[in-house]
Design an enzyme around this catalytic site. Structure first.
Site, PDB file in Angstrom:
ATOM      1  N   LYS A  23       3.009   3.846 -10.798  1.00 50.35           N
ATOM      2  CA  LYS A  23       1.798   3.034 -10.708  1.00 50.35           C
ATOM      3  C   LYS A  23       1.615   2.175 -11.960  1.00 50.35           C
ATOM      4  CE  LYS A  23       0.380   4.220  -6.612  1.00 50.35           C
ATOM      5  NZ  LYS A  23       0.465   3.244  -5.493  1.00 50.35           N
ATOM      6  N   THR A  71      -7.306  11.060   1.845  1.00 52.35           N
ATOM      7  CA  THR A  71      -6.067  10.706   2.529  1.00 52.35           C
ATOM      8  C   THR A  71      -5.126  11.906   2.573  1.00 52.35           C
ATOM      9  OG1 THR A  71      -4.981  10.007   0.485  1.00 52.35           O
ATOM     10  CG2 THR A  71      -6.277   8.337   1.667  1.00 52.35           C
ATOM     11  N   TYR A  88       4.611   9.713 -10.247  1.00 53.88           N
ATOM     12  CA  TYR A  88       3.509   8.940  -9.666  1.00 53.88           C
ATOM     13  C   TYR A  88       2.851   8.063 -10.727  1.00 53.88           C
ATOM     14  CZ  TYR A  88      -0.630   7.865  -6.886  1.00 53.88           C
ATOM     15  OH  TYR A  88      -1.639   7.216  -6.198  1.00 53.88           O
ATOM     16  N   ASN A 141       0.804  -1.214   0.000  1.00 53.47           N
ATOM     17  CA  ASN A 141       0.000   0.000   0.000  1.00 53.47           C
ATOM     18  C   ASN A 141       0.842   1.272   0.000  1.00 53.47           C
ATOM     19  OD1 ASN A 141      -2.293   1.924   0.874  1.00 53.47           O
ATOM     20  ND2 ASN A 141      -0.905   1.950   2.633  1.00 53.47           N
TER      21      ASN A 141
END
Length: 253
Positions: free
Chosen positions: A160, A193, A156, A87
């Site tokens: 991913k 988040t 990023y 995660n």
């Protein structure tokens, strides 16, 4: 019939989705090992939760830590299910590629890509020797931005996308194994988040998507980490093709 013990290793459990996932798994009866640099105030002291201090950006230390952890896990003859959830990840640097220093690139990739790669490697290696395991699963937390490009998010998005490909490659390698590891990428959608807070707080001049993140927040489009964790656990209980991307909320796309 005794179904045995279920054990999960989760990274980034100090807050956000990792913390919520660990709590969801504890509630479901798992024993959870949480790998993070700092402890979660929510999880500390809970029964069946073990905090494992770890800097995921330090590959050498991480390899030693996970190998020592598996020495402990392999001694427990009651374990029948083992789950790894990668995660933890970094969002920054959020700036154009020509403004990113080599040191920033290295830290980002070490945390967001190299660490999951290493943990997957050691998980596959060690679980091959645990004959009692009936279920072996890896979940790599990905993002919709693995499939869509975005300005000032090259690190990023690229990390991913690579994580999705890693997931598919491991599934290919495991397909003909007698007792394979099943591996999935998990897209949590937009969740409320710390990463979202960071994105909303950036200057629009440096980060063109700041307005999009701000508007999504103001319009109530962000899911809570608890909702994401519940969706992940539901998906874990279902049958899916190994190597696929599991989406927490299909209707959000």
């Amino acid at each position: 019939m005794n179904r045995g013990k279920a054990v999960a290793i989760v990274t980034g459990t100090s807050r956000g989705i990792g913390e919520a996932v660990a709590l969801e798994l504890l509630t479901a009866g798992y024993e959870v090992y949480g790998l993070s640099r700092s402890e979660s105030k929510v999880l500390v002291g809970r029964e069946r939760f073990t905090s494992v201090p770890c800097d995921l950006a330090n590959a050498g230390d991480l390899e030693q830590i996970i190998d020592r952890l598996f020495l402990i896990i392999r001694e427990d003859a009651e374990i029948s299910e083992l789950l790894l959830i990668n995660n933890a990840a970094k969002l920054e640097p959020l700036k154009p590629i020509d403004a990113i220093r080599a040191s920033e690139m290295a830290v980002h990739l070490q945390t967001s890509l190299l660490a999951p790669m290493l943990l997957c490697s050691r998980f596959v290696h060690h679980t091959r020797a645990i004959a009692a395991l009936r279920r072996k699963t890896i979940i790599n937390v990905t993002s919709g931005l693995a499939e869509y490009s975005a300005p000032s998010m090259s690190m990023y998005c690229s990390g991913k996308a690579a994580l999705n490909m890693l997931t598919r490659c491991i599934a290919d390698e495991q397909r003909d194994e007698a007792n394979p590891v099943h591996v999935f990428a998990f897209d949590p959608g937009m969740a409320d988040t710390q990463m979202q807070t960071v994105a909303r707080g950036r200057d629009k001049a440096d980060f063109p998507l700041q307005g999009y993140f701000q508007t999504s927040y103001e319009q109530g489009k962000l899911r809570s980490p608890a909702e994401v964790a519940a969706a992940l656990y539901r998906l874990l209980r279902e049958s899916h093709q190994s190597g696929s991307v599991l989406r927490a909320f299909e209707n959000d796309r």
